[in-house]
Scaffold this motif. Structure first.
Motif, PDB file in Angstrom:
ATOM      1  N   LEU A  73      33.888  45.681  40.852  1.00  0.00           N
ATOM      2  CA  LEU A  73      32.743  45.036  41.482  1.00  0.00           C
ATOM      3  C   LEU A  73      32.259  43.896  40.601  1.00  0.00           C
ATOM      4  CD1 LEU A  73      30.989  45.316  44.008  1.00  0.00           C
ATOM      5  CD2 LEU A  73      29.412  46.707  42.678  1.00  0.00           C
ATOM      6  N   LYS A  74      32.830  42.731  40.802  1.00  0.00           N
ATOM      7  CA  LYS A  74      32.540  41.583  39.943  1.00  0.00           C
ATOM      8  C   LYS A  74      31.622  40.617  40.691  1.00  0.00           C
ATOM      9  CE  LYS A  74      36.881  42.167  37.478  1.00  0.00           C
ATOM     10  NZ  LYS A  74      38.161  41.563  37.056  1.00  0.00           N
ATOM     11  N   THR A  75      30.367  41.001  40.759  1.00  0.00           N
ATOM     12  CA  THR A  75      29.405  40.261  41.559  1.00  0.00           C
ATOM     13  C   THR A  75      28.226  39.834  40.702  1.00  0.00           C
ATOM     14  OG1 THR A  75      28.365  42.343  42.211  1.00  0.00           O
ATOM     15  CG2 THR A  75      30.030  41.437  43.689  1.00  0.00           C
ATOM     16  N   GLY A  76      27.646  38.693  41.054  1.00  0.00           N
ATOM     17  CA  GLY A  76      26.535  38.177  40.274  1.00  0.00           C
ATOM     18  C   GLY A  76      25.551  37.415  41.132  1.00  0.00           C
ATOM     19  N   VAL A  77      24.379  37.162  40.562  1.00  0.00           N
ATOM     20  CA  VAL A  77      23.313  36.452  41.270  1.00  0.00           C
ATOM     21  C   VAL A  77      22.696  35.425  40.329  1.00  0.00           C
ATOM     22  CG1 VAL A  77      21.056  36.647  42.389  1.00  0.00           C
ATOM     23  CG2 VAL A  77      22.788  38.421  42.759  1.00  0.00           C
ATOM     24  N   ALA A 109      27.369  24.537  35.893  1.00  0.00           N
ATOM     25  CA  ALA A 109      27.375  25.204  34.592  1.00  0.00           C
ATOM     26  C   ALA A 109      26.904  26.653  34.720  1.00  0.00           C
ATOM     27  CB  ALA A 109      26.484  24.440  33.612  1.00  0.00           C
ATOM     28  N   PHE A 110      25.963  26.894  35.609  1.00  0.00           N
ATOM     29  CA  PHE A 110      25.497  28.270  35.818  1.00  0.00           C
ATOM     30  C   PHE A 110      26.635  29.146  36.351  1.00  0.00           C
ATOM     31  CE2 PHE A 110      21.138  26.241  37.005  1.00  0.00           C
ATOM     32  CZ  PHE A 110      20.925  25.895  35.688  1.00  0.00           C
ATOM     33  N   LEU A 111      27.368  28.606  37.291  1.00  0.00           N
ATOM     34  CA  LEU A 111      28.496  29.348  37.856  1.00  0.00           C
ATOM     35  C   LEU A 111      29.571  29.598  36.800  1.00  0.00           C
ATOM     36  CD1 LEU A 111      28.739  27.522  41.289  1.00  0.00           C
ATOM     37  CD2 LEU A 111      28.219  29.943  40.964  1.00  0.00           C
ATOM     38  N   GLN A 112      29.801  28.623  35.944  1.00  0.00           N
ATOM     39  CA  GLN A 112      30.795  28.802  34.879  1.00  0.00           C
ATOM     40  C   GLN A 112      30.375  29.918  33.931  1.00  0.00           C
ATOM     41  OE1 GLN A 112      31.489  25.270  32.521  1.00  0.00           O
ATOM     42  NE2 GLN A 112      33.547  25.928  31.973  1.00  0.00           N
ATOM     43  N   THR A 113      29.073  30.017  33.670  1.00  0.00           N
ATOM     44  CA  THR A 113      28.575  31.099  32.819  1.00  0.00           C
ATOM     45  C   THR A 113      28.857  32.456  33.443  1.00  0.00           C
ATOM     46  OG1 THR A 113      26.829  29.692  31.912  1.00  0.00           O
ATOM     47  CG2 THR A 113      26.509  32.067  31.742  1.00  0.00           C
ATOM     48  N   LEU A 114      28.625  32.581  34.736  1.00  0.00           N
ATOM     49  CA  LEU A 114      28.917  33.850  35.409  1.00  0.00           C
ATOM     50  C   LEU A 114      30.420  34.124  35.441  1.00  0.00           C
ATOM     51  CD1 LEU A 114      26.347  33.885  38.372  1.00  0.00           C
ATOM     52  CD2 LEU A 114      26.337  35.293  36.309  1.00  0.00           C
ATOM     53  N   GLU A 115      31.216  33.082  35.570  1.00  0.00           N
ATOM     54  CA  GLU A 115      32.674  33.266  35.503  1.00  0.00           C
ATOM     55  C   GLU A 115      33.071  33.907  34.187  1.00  0.00           C
ATOM     56  OE1 GLU A 115      34.794  29.660  36.016  1.00  0.00           O
ATOM     57  OE2 GLU A 115      34.412  29.516  38.171  1.00  0.00           O
ATOM     58  N   GLY A 116      32.406  33.479  33.104  1.00  0.00           N
ATOM     59  CA  GLY A 116      32.685  34.046  31.789  1.00  0.00           C
ATOM     60  C   GLY A 116      32.360  35.520  31.694  1.00  0.00           C
ATOM     61  N   GLU A 117      31.528  35.992  32.616  1.00  0.00           N
ATOM     62  CA  GLU A 117      31.185  37.415  32.686  1.00  0.00           C
ATOM     63  C   GLU A 117      32.107  38.174  33.640  1.00  0.00           C
ATOM     64  OE1 GLU A 117      28.704  39.095  30.942  1.00  0.00           O
ATOM     65  OE2 GLU A 117      28.609  37.225  29.789  1.00  0.00           O
ATOM     66  N   GLY A 118      33.118  37.480  34.171  1.00  0.00           N
ATOM     67  CA  GLY A 118      34.045  38.119  35.099  1.00  0.00           C
ATOM     68  C   GLY A 118      33.575  38.145  36.537  1.00  0.00           C
ATOM     69  N   ALA A 128      20.572  46.981  40.437  1.00  0.00           N
ATOM     70  CA  ALA A 128      21.300  47.104  41.707  1.00  0.00           C
ATOM     71  C   ALA A 128      22.787  46.817  41.538  1.00  0.00           C
ATOM     72  CB  ALA A 128      20.705  46.153  42.743  1.00  0.00           C
ATOM     73  N   GLY A 129      23.199  46.430  40.308  1.00  0.00           N
ATOM     74  CA  GLY A 129      24.617  46.270  40.016  1.00  0.00           C
ATOM     75  C   GLY A 129      25.100  44.842  39.867  1.00  0.00           C
ATOM     76  N   TYR A 130      24.174  43.874  39.844  1.00  0.00           N
ATOM     77  CA  TYR A 130      24.577  42.470  39.797  1.00  0.00           C
ATOM     78  C   TYR A 130      24.337  41.861  38.425  1.00  0.00           C
ATOM     79  CZ  TYR A 130      24.288  43.267  44.798  1.00  0.00           C
ATOM     80  OH  TYR A 130      24.458  43.787  46.045  1.00  0.00           O
ATOM     81  N   VAL A 131      25.356  41.186  37.894  1.00  0.00           N
ATOM     82  CA  VAL A 131      25.152  40.362  36.705  1.00  0.00           C
ATOM     83  C   VAL A 131      24.205  39.237  37.130  1.00  0.00           C
ATOM     84  CG1 VAL A 131      26.223  38.878  34.988  1.00  0.00           C
ATOM     85  CG2 VAL A 131      27.459  40.873  35.854  1.00  0.00           C
ATOM     86  N   THR A 132      23.078  39.128  36.463  1.00  0.00           N
ATOM     87  CA  THR A 132      22.023  38.233  36.946  1.00  0.00           C
ATOM     88  C   THR A 132      21.691  37.166  35.913  1.00  0.00           C
ATOM     89  OG1 THR A 132      21.087  40.043  38.254  1.00  0.00           O
ATOM     90  CG2 THR A 132      19.674  38.135  37.847  1.00  0.00           C
TER      91      THR A 132
END
Length: 251
Positions: free
Chosen positions: A29-33, A108-117, A56-60
């Motif tokens: 579950l590789k989901t983020g907000v 850049a925000f999206l790239q940061t979340l990419e780094g978190e998988g 709730a399970g989201y990398v935020t």
């Protein structure tokens, strides 16, 4: 819940940000907000939002959209616009932080979340963050699969960067929770936004929170409404559950 303080490199400098990681979540579950803040910056009320989403399970990720003006404030949500000096400072920062700037920063925000998988992303914005969340979905349509706005202002204004003008670029689902009493998003704008989203064939809901005022969903606003806020959380988590937590999020 502890969070990490980050510096995110953007085209214009470094944006401070808070990153909340869920304590437990399935490896698949590789989901983020991304949370687009309101006008009063990063503070405990924003941290509360990050904690709920992480639980709730989201990398935020909650970035400081005003980083170009740092240091600034701090601003008290209850009094900032009632004081002449702070109101002037805050309006200057808000007007100087354009939609185009935030759209650029979102990469850049999206790239940061990419780094978190993270492979599937949702966006939510409050007040001034509402239109920024919708514009993010429009300008990053292959990355942001759902966007929510709560008491967002000027979602369908005459401005060139008004989100309704980019509705035809949105591929994900949209939820708009509008304050029943809100001069920044009057009924005529709600109708204009609804028409734009429908003509663009965007899967969307625009819901009027009768009696709620601008800012009702953020806990440190003086017109915060606990019942309205809980309703907003139910709608948001349902949206993200139905769009982010799918088999397609596994990789």
């Amino acid at each position: 819940m502890p969070f990490s303080e980050l510096k995110i490199k953007t085209a214009d400098g470094e944006a401070g940000a808070w990153l909340f990681r869920p304590d437990t979540r399935p490896e698949t579950l590789k989901t983020g907000v991304i949370v687009y803040m309101d006008a009063f910056g990063l503070r405990p009320a924003m941290s509360e939002i990050g904690e709920i989403l992480a639980n709730a399970g989201y990398v935020t990720l909650i970035p400081d959209l005003f980083y170009r003006n740092a240091p600034y404030g701090p601003f008290d949500a209850k009094t900032a616009f009632k004081n002449e000096d702070t109101a002037k400072e805050l309006r200057g920062i808000m007007s100087g932080t354009t939609q185009a700037m935030t759209i650029s920063d979102t990469a850049a925000f999206l790239q940061t979340l990419e780094g978190e998988g993270v492979t599937r992303v949702g966006a939510v914005g409050y007040c001034m963050g509402g239109p920024r969340a919708l514009n993010a979905a429009a300008h990053c349509p292959d990355r942001i699969v759902a966007a929510a706005s709560f008491h967002g202002g000027n979602l369908a204004s005459d401005a060139e960067d008004s989100p309704h003008k980019a509705a035809n670029k949105i591929k994900g689902r949209v939820y708009v929770g509008s304050a029943g009493v809100d001069k920044s998003f009057p009924p005529e704008q709600s109708a204009k936004l609804a028409l734009a989203l429908r003509e663009a064939e965007v899967d969307h809901i625009i819901e009027n929170y009768v009696g709620m005022q601008h800012g009702w969903a953020v806990s440190d606003h003086d017109i915060y409404d606990p019942q309205g806020a809980q309703r907003a959380w139910t709608r948001m988590l349902t949206l993200f559950n139905e769009t982010l937590d799918t088999d397609a999020s596994a990789s």
